[in-house]
Design a protein around this motif. Structure first.
Motif, short mmCIF file in Angstrom:
data_model
loop_
_atom_site.label_atom_id
_atom_site.label_comp_id
_atom_site.label_asym_id
_atom_site.label_seq_id
_atom_site.Cartn_x
_atom_site.Cartn_y
_atom_site.Cartn_z
N ALA A 13 23.99 116.25 122.39
CA ALA A 13 23.75 114.91 122.92
C ALA A 13 22.81 114.96 124.13
O ALA A 13 21.90 114.13 124.26
CB ALA A 13 25.08 114.24 123.30
N LEU A 17 19.05 113.32 124.28
CA LEU A 17 18.68 112.36 125.31
C LEU A 17 17.49 112.87 126.11
O LEU A 17 16.56 112.10 126.41
CB LEU A 17 19.87 112.09 126.24
N SER A 30 15.42 104.92 122.70
CA SER A 30 15.94 103.95 121.73
C SER A 30 17.43 103.71 121.95
O SER A 30 18.14 104.54 122.53
CB SER A 30 15.71 104.46 120.31
N ASP A 31 17.88 102.56 121.48
CA ASP A 31 19.31 102.25 121.53
C ASP A 31 20.10 103.30 120.76
O ASP A 31 21.20 103.68 121.17
CB ASP A 31 19.58 100.86 120.94
N GLU A 32 19.53 103.78 119.68
CA GLU A 32 20.20 104.80 118.86
C GLU A 32 20.38 106.10 119.65
O GLU A 32 21.47 106.68 119.63
CB GLU A 32 19.39 105.06 117.60
N ASP A 33 19.34 106.54 120.33
CA ASP A 33 19.44 107.77 121.12
C ASP A 33 20.40 107.61 122.28
O ASP A 33 21.21 108.49 122.57
CB ASP A 33 18.06 108.20 121.64
N PHE A 34 20.33 106.47 122.97
CA PHE A 34 21.22 106.25 124.10
C PHE A 34 22.67 106.13 123.62
O PHE A 34 23.58 106.71 124.23
CB PHE A 34 20.84 105.01 124.90
N SER A 35 22.90 105.41 122.55
CA SER A 35 24.26 105.25 122.02
C SER A 35 24.84 106.58 121.58
O SER A 35 26.04 106.84 121.77
CB SER A 35 24.27 104.27 120.85
N ALA A 36 24.01 107.44 120.98
CA ALA A 36 24.47 108.77 120.57
C ALA A 36 24.91 109.57 121.78
O ALA A 36 25.94 110.27 121.74
CB ALA A 36 23.38 109.51 119.80
N ALA A 38 25.86 108.25 124.75
CA ALA A 38 27.00 107.57 125.36
C ALA A 38 28.29 107.78 124.57
O ALA A 38 29.38 107.70 125.14
CB ALA A 38 26.70 106.08 125.49
N ALA A 39 28.17 108.08 123.30
CA ALA A 39 29.36 108.33 122.48
C ALA A 39 30.02 109.66 122.82
O ALA A 39 31.21 109.85 122.55
CB ALA A 39 28.99 108.30 121.00
#
Length: 72
Positions: A13, A17, A30-36, A38-39
């Motif tokens: 992760a 990032l 991207s929202d996808e990279d940040f969400s990954a 943040a998960a």
């Protein structure tokens, strides 16, 4: 892939990032990279990845812009 087993989820992760931050000139994180990230990472861990990556990228851009000679 065997290589993936050597890295923890948090490592992957953080690297994802960092790569997204490095490629910001191509767009944005991207929202996808940040969400990954943040998960798996806490807010403090995200900050601990984002700040050094941002600073190192800034130093690299200054060096490239000023045509600083690398190596000998």
């Amino acid at each position: 892939m065997a290589r993936d087993r050597l890295l923890l989820r948090t490592d992957r992760a953080a690297l994802r990032l960092t790569e997204a931050i490095t490629r910001v000139p191509d767009g944005h994180v991207s929202d996808e990279d940040f969400s990954a990230a943040a998960a798996v990472l806490t807010a403090d861990q995200i900050s601990a990845v984002a700040w050094p990556a941002t600073v190192m990228n800034a130093f690299n851009r200054v060096a490239v812009t000023s045509r600083y000679p690398v190596g000998s």
